[in-house]
Enzyme design. Sequence first.
Site: not given
Ligand code: F6R
Length: 269
Positions: A76, A145, A147, A152
Site C-alpha cells: 500500500d 481494527d 485491517h 479496512e
Molecule cells: C502497512 C500495512 C498495514 C500495517 C498495519 C499495522 O503496509 O499494510 O496493514 O501492517 O496498519 O501497522 P503497524 O505495524 O504500524 O502497527
Amino acid sequence: MSAGNSPIVWNELMEIIIQPTADAATDIAARIIARLLRGKPDAVLGLATGSTPLRLYRKLIAMDLDWSRVTTFNLDEYIGLPREHPQSYHSFMWENLFRHINIAADHIHIPDGNAADIPDFCACYEQQIANVGGIDLQVLGIGTDGHIGFNEPTSSLASRTRIKTLTGQTRLDNARFFGSERDVPHHVITMGIGTIMEARQNLLLAFGPNKARAIAEAVEGPITSINPASILQMHPVVKVCLDEPAASDLQRADYYRWVYAHKPDWQAY
Ligand code: F6R
C-alpha cells in the site's frame, strides 16, 4: 515418503506461532523468508510497512541474502503524499530495506500514490503481479481494527488493488508517525483482500497488547469483513508470528504452543 524432500506444498492452514518476545517471533519470520530466498532466488515477495516489520527488515539485512533476482510488491501507499515525504511508504521501504540490499531497482514495486489515473494504475499493478507469476510470500501486519494492507473493516473479501478511505481509528493509530492526526492522509492505494489471498504464502506478524483483540478475532472468530484478516482462515498456507501480548486474547493459545513445540524436525523453521 520423506516429507522433507517432497515437492508437495504442505497445507498447514493457519499456523499460530507464539513466542515470548517480538524479537523471537521475528527471528522465525526472518528464517522463513531466508529459506524461501535461498531455495528460490527469483522469488516474488509482498512487503508491508509500519512499525511491525521494521525488526524483520533489520534481520533480513543482517542475513546478507542475495536479493539480485528477487522482485517485490508493496501492499500500500498513501495517496497524495510526495514520494520523498518521510512518511511515504516509498521512503519507508528505501530507508529501512532497499538501500541496504542488492535488489535491482526495477524489481521494486510500490503503489504510486500520485498516479494521474489511480484506477488505471491499480489495474496495472495487478497485471504486474500476474506477469511475474504471482506473489510467493506476502508479509502482513495487522491494524488494531483487523485491517490487512489498508483493507479496512467491511472491505470486500474479494477486493483487488484499489483506492480506500482510511477509518478514523487507523488515522489515529498512524498519527504517531506523522506527529498529528490531521496530517495523516485520508486515502490510500492498497492491494485488495483478493490479491493478498492469491499469494502462495502469507506471513502475518503482530506484536503488543493493542493487537490482541484483532488477532483473536482474526484467528478464532468468524470469517467476516468486519475483521478483514479473518479471511486468512481460508488461505492454505498462513503463518501468524506473535509475541505473548499479541496472543493474550487467544482462547486456544496453549494448544498452539503445544503444536509448535511438537512439530516434526522437517517442519521446523
Ligand atoms: C502497512 C500495512 C498495514 C500495517 C498495519 C499495522 O503496509 O499494510 O496493514 O501492517 O496498519 O501497522 P503497524 O505495524 O504500524 O502497527
